[in-house]
Enzyme design. Structure first.
Site, PDB file in Angstrom:
ATOM      1  CE  LYS A 165     -13.397   4.970   3.900  1.00 16.70           C
ATOM      2  NZ  LYS A 165     -13.187   4.424   5.251  1.00 16.70           N
ATOM      3  CB  THR A 166     -18.030   2.598   7.192  1.00 19.77           C
ATOM      4  OG1 THR A 166     -17.035   3.626   7.084  1.00 19.77           O
ATOM      5  CG2 THR A 166     -18.027   2.058   8.612  1.00 19.77           C
ATOM      6  CG  ASP A 215     -11.178   2.164   6.464  1.00 14.11           C
ATOM      7  OD1 ASP A 215     -11.248   2.345   5.226  1.00 14.11           O
ATOM      8  OD2 ASP A 215     -11.890   2.771   7.285  1.00 14.11           O
ATOM      9  CD  GLU A 216      -9.802   6.420   5.299  1.00 12.23           C
ATOM     10  OE1 GLU A 216      -9.268   6.714   4.210  1.00 12.23           O
ATOM     11  OE2 GLU A 216     -10.889   6.878   5.661  1.00 12.23           O
ATOM     12  CD  GLN A 235     -11.722  10.462  -0.050  1.00 15.77           C
ATOM     13  OE1 GLN A 235     -12.063  11.087   0.972  1.00 15.77           O
ATOM     14  NE2 GLN A 235     -12.373   9.387  -0.453  1.00 15.77           N
ATOM     15  NE  ARG A 275     -14.636  15.488   2.532  1.00 16.88           N
ATOM     16  CZ  ARG A 275     -14.690  14.165   2.507  1.00 16.88           C
ATOM     17  NH1 ARG A 275     -15.080  13.495   3.561  1.00 16.88           N
ATOM     18  NH2 ARG A 275     -14.397  13.489   1.402  1.00 16.88           N
TER      19      ARG A 275
END
Length: 668
Positions: free
Chosen positions: A29-30, A215-216, A246, A604
């Site tokens: 996504k970044t 974002d987020e 998330q 993770r």
């Protein structure tokens, strides 16, 4: 663009109107966000000052800004990539006069707030021994995050805490305003209030930011949601990126409904799912998908990879927490030895910080280097806060919390009794505390020696404030600290030379930080430096060490692990009442957020995942039986290697590896 997959390319090219990008863990996504910004700048020639990108941490904002600058160069000059709170401060610095504040307002830290809340409670005759000031402050913070001000708050008359808050909240806000200060939660609440109250100011910012990205988005709370809604309302070019799977910060106000309801809030919005994962193996992703699909309220998506299934997930079943730690450490040593891994590629993740104890003891015993993510951050250390308080008073003499912090540091013989009398005189005559210090000669009920000391302190600070300039600030502050003889004070009070030296080095770093800031920042001022500190992430020292290359195993909570990744992960304590946590089960029988937390932990891991649980654990010294987590039952059996409690048959006995293993350790 060529490096992006088709859904990523579509997300980059969709720039007009509302866009929801559902970005699964490890889906790049970044890269999509930064490429989209560069596409706006280079291909569509949108002016940089018309673009706003908002994220949750200063670290993420810095990294995003660096990537955009690297790709777009001078075209990115003037773009705003910031956290929500930095954005709020930007709005307030320009126009807070409309709310009755001066532009050089202070932003109070938690310890500063504590002093103000205690004063407000005293003035409202609320006994701080019977009603915990921290609970009052926590409740006020929660109200502010929901944009509920003192006038809008209606307490439950059967709740003593809410009754106390109703009495204290208005006075707390009055005191802050009198000190020309705001607290961290005020930043967004006041920004929203300013935009709602003043159409001209709202129009200015709407015209400034015509293209907005967040974002987020799954982590936004009510106040952040409304701030973005106001800014985006005129042009409607709002792109939000996130993953409802998330969303794990409900306990601090995040509302997953913001992302789940985005399509309803913005009819006609485009939704794009990023489901291809570039981080983990197929087995790990299949386990994560199997767990999270049991949440009933979520967007339908499933992570996948073309990198192969990889190894099964190991399952360790231990007799106790000590046995669990021993098994994890043994497996960790074998994995590190066989695969020639750096310790920093390994991580132990747990639901509760209390779980780290057994692992720390075992890792120490086995001489495995580790860092615990948790502990006091630099700007929260006492000596650093004392030093910063001097800078705050220089910048804003109305900052009474900071003034009270430094008035007897280093010790000058100004005791609590004198401070109470000074404060009382100040309140009765409505004279600012700093001015009161200069009029100490008029206060007859403090001793002549104390009056002399107070006047001397006031004269010194007035001289420093009057002579302070934005040039060579580090040198000026160093001169002040030498004049104060802070080093002598620390050696005298600590009576521990090594500890005193550490604290003196921290004081030195304050000076170094200010000097470096001045060198690297055009038009640097003390106000901007203090603002940067107030908005700084809660980056732990251990995290900083890892960034500088420490080779050590990471121990951290699942909440702290979000956004990180490791080659090998041990997800420990997979038991009922731990994961999901007992308190969460009581509050939400669906345990939806706990399941998302488990999902975050699983994703993770890049190559290798071990899940462990105990048959018994100690509770107040007594061993109690434990039940396996319901989440463990949701993972298909074929993905688990349940025989992994025993060492691999081809690995050889651990004792056979010991000599070579420790020889390599010494070599490192």
């Amino acid at each position: 663009m060529k490096r992006l997959n088709p859904p990523q390319q579509r997300a980059v090219n969709t720039v007009e109107g509302a866009l929801l990008i559902l970005a699964g863990a490890g889906s790049g996504k970044t890269q999509v966000i930064t490429t989209r910004i560069v596409h706006l700048l280079k291909d569509l020639r949108i002016p940089a000052e018309n673009i706003l990108a908002v994220t949750f941490t200063n670290k993420a904002a810095r990294e995003m800004n660096a990537r955009v600058l690297g790709m777009a160069g001078n075209l990115a000059k003037g773009i705003v990539i910031s956290t929500f709170h930095s954005l709020g401060v930007r709005v307030l610095r320009r126009d807070i006069r409309a709310l009755g504040f001066k532009p050089n307002f202070s932003i109070y830290s938690t310890s500063d707030q504590a002093g103000v809340i205690r004063q407000a409670m005293r003035e409202r005759d609320i006994d701080t021994k019977k009603m915990d000031p921290d609970r009052v402050l926590w409740k006020i913070s929660a109200l502010k995050n929901r944009l509920i001000g003192p006038k809008e708050f209606t307490p439950d008359r059967n709740d003593p805490l809410e009754i106390a808050v109703a009495a204290v909240y208005p006075r707390y806000q009055e005191l802050l305003k009198g000190f020309n200060a705001i607290d961290f939660d005020d930043i967004i609440m006041l920004s929203v209030g300013l935009l709602q109250k003043t159409p001209a100011i709202l129009t200015f910012w709407q015209e400034r930011f015509r293209y907005i990205m967040v974002d987020e988005y799954q982590d936004t709370n009510a106040s952040q949601y409304l701030l973005i809604s106001l800014l985006a309302k005129k042009h409607g070019n709002l792109c939000v990126v996130g993953d409802d799977d998330q969303s794990i910060y409900g306990w601090r106000g995040a509302e997953v409904e913001n992302i789940l309801g985005f399509a309803k809030d913005y009819p006609g919005c485009v939704t794009i799912k990023l489901e291809q994962n570039y981080r983990s193996t197929g087995s790990i992703l299949d386990a994560a998908n199997a767990v999270i699909r049991n949440n009933l309220v979520r967007t339908d998506k499933a992570l996948w990879t073309d990198a192969g299934s990889g190894r099964q997930i190991d399952l360790l079943v231990a007799d106790s927490e000590e046995d669990e730690a021993a098994k994890v450490a043994e497996q960790m040593m074998l994995e590190q030895y066989k695969n020639k891994l750096r310790w920093s590629e390994l991580a132990i993740l747990y639901r509760s910080n209390a779980q780290s104890r057994a692992f720390e003891e075992k890792l120490r015993l086995e001489r495995i280097p580790y860092v615990v993510i948790g502990g006091q951050q630099f700007y929260e250390r006492k000596e650093v806060k004392d030093a910063i308080a001097y800078l705050k008073v220089i910048d804003n003499p109305s900052d009474e919390a900071s003034l009270l912090r430094i008035i007897n540091f280093p010790r000058r013989g100004i005791g609590d009794t004198t401070l109470i009398k000074l404060n009382q005189w100040s309140l009765e005559r409505e004279v600012p505390l700093f001015e009161t210090l200069g009029r100490a000669a008029e206060i007859t009920d403090i001793s002549p020696s104390c009056r002399k000391t107070v006047l001397a302190f006031h004269a010194m600070m007035r001289e420093v404030i009057a002579g302070f300039s934005p040039i060579n600030m580090g040198t000026q502050v160093n001169t002040l600290f030498n004049r104060l003889r802070i080093e002598d004070e620390l050696y005298r009070t600590l009576n521990d030379a090594p500890q005193a030296r550490k604290r003196i080095e921290n004081i030195e770093q304050v000076v170094n930080s200010l000097a470096a800031f001045e060198e690297q920042t055009p038009r640097a001022t003390l106000s901007v430096f203090l603002e940067r500190i107030s908005l700084m992430d809660e980056d732990k020292p251990a995290e900083d060490d890892k960034e500088h290359g420490i080779n050590a195993v990471t121990l951290m909570s699942l909440h702290s692990s979000k956004g990180l990744e490791f080659s090998h992960v041990w997800l420990v304590g997979m038991e009922e009442e731990l994961l999901p946590h007992k308190r969460s089960i009581e509050e939400d029988p669906t345990v939806a957020e706990e399941r998302r937390l488990c999902y975050v932990g699983i994703t993770r891991a890049r190559k290798f995942l071990t899940i462990s649980r105990c048959l018994t654990r100690r509770k107040y010294g007594t061993q109690e039986g434990r039940k396996p987590s319901r989440f463990l039952a949701e993972i298909p059996a074929h993905l688990l290697n349940a025989g992994s409690s025993e060492p691999d048959a081809d690995a050889g006995a651990p004792i056979d590896l010991a000599e070579d293993f420790f020889a390599r350790m010494i070599g490192e």
